[in-house]
Design a protein around this motif. Sequence first.
Motif, PDB file in Angstrom:
ATOM      1  N   VAL A  29       0.313   7.204   1.203  1.00 59.27           N
ATOM      2  CA  VAL A  29       0.061   5.930   0.741  1.00 59.27           C
ATOM      3  C   VAL A  29      -0.410   4.933   1.831  1.00 59.27           C
ATOM      4  CG1 VAL A  29       0.928   3.574  -0.170  1.00 59.27           C
ATOM      5  CG2 VAL A  29       1.470   5.701  -1.368  1.00 59.27           C
ATOM      6  N   ALA A  30       0.383   5.179   2.870  1.00 61.86           N
ATOM      7  CA  ALA A  30      -0.034   4.045   4.119  1.00 61.86           C
ATOM      8  C   ALA A  30      -1.240   4.485   4.593  1.00 61.86           C
ATOM      9  CB  ALA A  30       1.231   4.396   5.202  1.00 61.86           C
ATOM     10  N   ASN A  31      -1.661   5.999   4.673  1.00 65.21           N
ATOM     11  CA  ASN A  31      -3.151   6.190   5.370  1.00 65.21           C
ATOM     12  C   ASN A  31      -4.060   5.954   4.577  1.00 65.21           C
ATOM     13  OD1 ASN A  31      -1.398   8.018   7.490  1.00 65.21           O
ATOM     14  ND2 ASN A  31      -1.699   9.524   5.999  1.00 65.21           N
ATOM     15  N   THR A  32      -4.131   5.761   3.018  1.00 65.69           N
ATOM     16  CA  THR A  32      -5.044   5.085   2.073  1.00 65.69           C
ATOM     17  C   THR A  32      -5.084   3.756   2.348  1.00 65.69           C
ATOM     18  OG1 THR A  32      -3.615   4.784   0.265  1.00 65.69           O
ATOM     19  CG2 THR A  32      -4.722   7.063   0.556  1.00 65.69           C
ATOM     20  N   LEU A  33      -4.475   3.210   2.647  1.00 67.75           N
ATOM     21  CA  LEU A  33      -4.400   1.671   3.072  1.00 67.75           C
ATOM     22  C   LEU A  33      -4.889   1.156   4.350  1.00 67.75           C
ATOM     23  CD1 LEU A  33      -0.955   0.516   1.032  1.00 67.75           C
ATOM     24  CD2 LEU A  33      -3.325   0.477   0.272  1.00 67.75           C
ATOM     25  N   GLU A  34      -4.631   1.966   5.461  1.00 62.98           N
ATOM     26  CA  GLU A  34      -4.817   1.694   6.810  1.00 62.98           C
ATOM     27  C   GLU A  34      -6.427   1.348   6.715  1.00 62.98           C
ATOM     28  OE1 GLU A  34      -3.877   4.793   9.635  1.00 62.98           O
ATOM     29  OE2 GLU A  34      -1.897   4.080   9.516  1.00 62.98           O
ATOM     30  N   GLU A  35      -7.313   2.435   6.328  1.00 63.85           N
ATOM     31  CA  GLU A  35      -8.605   2.577   6.150  1.00 63.85           C
ATOM     32  C   GLU A  35      -9.443   1.117   5.544  1.00 63.85           C
ATOM     33  OE1 GLU A  35      -9.886   5.927   3.869  1.00 63.85           O
ATOM     34  OE2 GLU A  35      -8.543   7.455   5.079  1.00 63.85           O
ATOM     35  N   GLU A  36      -8.784   0.627   4.745  1.00 62.00           N
ATOM     36  CA  GLU A  36      -9.180  -0.696   4.233  1.00 62.00           C
ATOM     37  C   GLU A  36      -8.535  -1.788   4.470  1.00 62.00           C
ATOM     38  OE1 GLU A  36     -11.785  -0.051   2.122  1.00 62.00           O
ATOM     39  OE2 GLU A  36     -11.789   1.904   2.266  1.00 62.00           O
ATOM     40  N   GLY A  37      -7.429  -1.896   5.152  1.00 58.31           N
ATOM     41  CA  GLY A  37      -6.626  -2.839   5.836  1.00 58.31           C
ATOM     42  C   GLY A  37      -5.964  -3.725   4.527  1.00 58.31           C
ATOM     43  N   GLU A  38      -5.849  -2.771   3.415  1.00 63.97           N
ATOM     44  CA  GLU A  38      -5.133  -3.601   2.298  1.00 63.97           C
ATOM     45  C   GLU A  38      -3.464  -3.517   2.609  1.00 63.97           C
ATOM     46  OE1 GLU A  38      -7.999  -2.768  -1.090  1.00 63.97           O
ATOM     47  OE2 GLU A  38      -6.868  -0.817  -0.562  1.00 63.97           O
ATOM     48  N   ASN A  39      -2.763  -4.177   1.687  1.00 62.04           N
ATOM     49  CA  ASN A  39      -1.481  -4.084   1.565  1.00 62.04           C
ATOM     50  C   ASN A  39      -1.094  -3.215   0.199  1.00 62.04           C
ATOM     51  OD1 ASN A  39      -0.692  -5.617   3.840  1.00 62.04           O
ATOM     52  ND2 ASN A  39      -1.158  -7.524   2.421  1.00 62.04           N
ATOM     53  N   SER A  40       0.085  -2.502   0.396  1.00 58.20           N
ATOM     54  CA  SER A  40       0.479  -1.682  -0.721  1.00 58.20           C
ATOM     55  C   SER A  40       1.007  -2.538  -1.820  1.00 58.20           C
ATOM     56  CB  SER A  40       1.701  -0.663  -0.306  1.00 58.20           C
ATOM     57  OG  SER A  40       1.988   0.163  -1.332  1.00 58.20           O
ATOM     58  N   ASN A  41       1.068  -1.897  -2.982  1.00 58.73           N
ATOM     59  CA  ASN A  41       1.952  -2.636  -4.097  1.00 58.73           C
ATOM     60  C   ASN A  41       2.606  -1.709  -4.941  1.00 58.73           C
ATOM     61  OD1 ASN A  41       0.320  -1.352  -6.004  1.00 58.73           O
ATOM     62  ND2 ASN A  41      -0.987  -3.149  -6.514  1.00 58.73           N
ATOM     63  N   ALA A  42       3.589  -2.125  -5.787  1.00 57.04           N
ATOM     64  CA  ALA A  42       4.453  -1.563  -6.688  1.00 57.04           C
ATOM     65  C   ALA A  42       3.935  -0.450  -7.448  1.00 57.04           C
ATOM     66  CB  ALA A  42       5.307  -2.474  -7.313  1.00 57.04           C
ATOM     67  N   PHE A  43       2.645  -0.807  -7.935  1.00 56.62           N
ATOM     68  CA  PHE A  43       2.151   0.143  -9.061  1.00 56.62           C
ATOM     69  C   PHE A  43       1.422   1.611  -8.109  1.00 56.62           C
ATOM     70  CE2 PHE A  43      -1.935   1.449 -11.647  1.00 56.62           C
ATOM     71  CZ  PHE A  43      -0.972   1.770 -12.663  1.00 56.62           C
ATOM     72  N   LEU A  44       1.007   1.249  -6.966  1.00 55.05           N
ATOM     73  CA  LEU A  44       0.254   2.113  -6.083  1.00 55.05           C
ATOM     74  C   LEU A  44       1.493   3.244  -6.045  1.00 55.05           C
ATOM     75  CD1 LEU A  44      -1.682   3.877  -4.574  1.00 55.05           C
ATOM     76  CD2 LEU A  44      -1.373   1.999  -2.836  1.00 55.05           C
ATOM     77  N   GLU A  45       2.644   2.573  -5.403  1.00 57.58           N
ATOM     78  CA  GLU A  45       3.672   3.136  -4.925  1.00 57.58           C
ATOM     79  C   GLU A  45       4.180   4.043  -5.919  1.00 57.58           C
ATOM     80  OE1 GLU A  45       6.422   1.127  -2.229  1.00 57.58           O
ATOM     81  OE2 GLU A  45       4.549   0.620  -0.945  1.00 57.58           O
ATOM     82  N   GLN A  46       4.410   3.343  -7.226  1.00 52.99           N
ATOM     83  CA  GLN A  46       4.840   4.105  -8.609  1.00 52.99           C
ATOM     84  C   GLN A  46       4.296   5.213  -8.832  1.00 52.99           C
ATOM     85  OE1 GLN A  46       5.396   1.570 -11.836  1.00 52.99           O
ATOM     86  NE2 GLN A  46       6.656   3.189 -12.886  1.00 52.99           N
ATOM     87  N   LEU A  47       2.923   5.402  -8.594  1.00 51.08           N
ATOM     88  CA  LEU A  47       1.999   6.351  -9.330  1.00 51.08           C
ATOM     89  C   LEU A  47       2.238   7.631  -8.323  1.00 51.08           C
ATOM     90  CD1 LEU A  47      -1.504   4.464  -9.948  1.00 51.08           C
ATOM     91  CD2 LEU A  47       0.423   5.503 -11.778  1.00 51.08           C
ATOM     92  N   VAL A  48       2.202   7.153  -6.757  1.00 45.84           N
ATOM     93  CA  VAL A  48       2.085   8.303  -5.803  1.00 45.84           C
ATOM     94  C   VAL A  48       3.426   8.896  -6.049  1.00 45.84           C
ATOM     95  CG1 VAL A  48       1.936   8.992  -3.492  1.00 45.84           C
ATOM     96  CG2 VAL A  48       0.283   7.516  -4.398  1.00 45.84           C
ATOM     97  N   ILE A  49       4.697   8.392  -5.812  1.00 42.13           N
ATOM     98  CA  ILE A  49       6.211   8.525  -5.753  1.00 42.13           C
ATOM     99  C   ILE A  49       6.231   9.247  -7.112  1.00 42.13           C
ATOM    100  CG2 ILE A  49       8.315   7.907  -5.651  1.00 42.13           C
ATOM    101  CD1 ILE A  49       7.550   5.754  -3.540  1.00 42.13           C
ATOM    102  N   GLY A  50       5.901   8.856  -8.187  1.00 35.27           N
ATOM    103  CA  GLY A  50       6.270   9.409  -9.500  1.00 35.27           C
ATOM    104  C   GLY A  50       5.496  10.749  -9.602  1.00 35.27           C
ATOM    105  N   CYS A  51       4.325  10.579  -9.272  1.00 36.21           N
ATOM    106  CA  CYS A  51       3.538  11.954  -9.243  1.00 36.21           C
ATOM    107  C   CYS A  51       4.139  13.103  -8.482  1.00 36.21           C
ATOM    108  CB  CYS A  51       1.957  11.719  -9.106  1.00 36.21           C
ATOM    109  SG  CYS A  51       0.972  10.987 -10.323  1.00 36.21           S
ATOM    110  N   ALA A  52       4.617  12.784  -7.419  1.00 39.98           N
ATOM    111  CA  ALA A  52       5.252  13.665  -6.464  1.00 39.98           C
ATOM    112  C   ALA A  52       6.573  14.288  -6.947  1.00 39.98           C
ATOM    113  CB  ALA A  52       5.383  13.260  -4.940  1.00 39.98           C
ATOM    114  N   ALA A  53       7.509  13.296  -7.709  1.00 37.64           N
ATOM    115  CA  ALA A  53       8.506  13.571  -8.055  1.00 37.64           C
ATOM    116  C   ALA A  53       8.552  14.399  -9.316  1.00 37.64           C
ATOM    117  CB  ALA A  53       9.458  12.457  -8.399  1.00 37.64           C
ATOM    118  N   HIS A  54       7.646  14.173 -10.198  1.00 36.82           N
ATOM    119  CA  HIS A  54       7.295  15.153 -11.298  1.00 36.82           C
ATOM    120  C   HIS A  54       6.162  16.108 -11.442  1.00 36.82           C
ATOM    121  CE1 HIS A  54      10.209  12.430 -13.489  1.00 36.82           C
ATOM    122  NE2 HIS A  54       9.614  11.486 -12.667  1.00 36.82           N
ATOM    123  N   LYS A  55       5.701  16.275 -10.161  1.00 38.96           N
ATOM    124  CA  LYS A  55       4.519  17.377 -10.004  1.00 38.96           C
ATOM    125  C   LYS A  55       4.541  18.517 -10.827  1.00 38.96           C
ATOM    126  CE  LYS A  55       1.729  19.501  -6.558  1.00 38.96           C
ATOM    127  NZ  LYS A  55       1.987  20.885  -6.192  1.00 38.96           N
TER     128      LYS A  55
END
Length: 131
Positions: A29-55
């Motif tokens: 998540v941090a790597n995808t945001l670095e390129e754009e200079g954006e801040n993370s948000n709860a929805f993004l983190e929920q998607l990535v962590i959730g997909c990883a946990a239930h892969k």
Amino acid sequence: MKRRTARERAMQALYQMDIAGDIDPQTAVANTLEEEGENSNAFLEQLVIGCAAHKDEIDAMISEHLENWKLDRVGTVDRNILRIAVYELKYMEDIPHSVSINEAIEISKIYGDDESRRFINGVLSKIKETL
């Protein structure tokens, strides 16, 4: 960050995790945001962590609905767009199924090839019927 942008960043993070193999969700998540200079948000983190946990469970659901394909033959971009949409369909009850499917199709138009949107729509429509 809009939800569409969060879904795109989630797809990019999951893509990194697929390719690198040993990268954790927070770093991806941090790597995808670095390129754009954006801040993370709860929805993004929920998607990535959730997909990883239930892969495994998500991949099994996708595999059940592929006709004449194996999941490892599906392109990495399409596979991760499917994972995000299936996670939303199965685990995020506050998002209507039609919204999850439409968002996946729209993202596939940007990042996938000419056949991606039809392929993704077909697989997700079959999965939606079983939920």
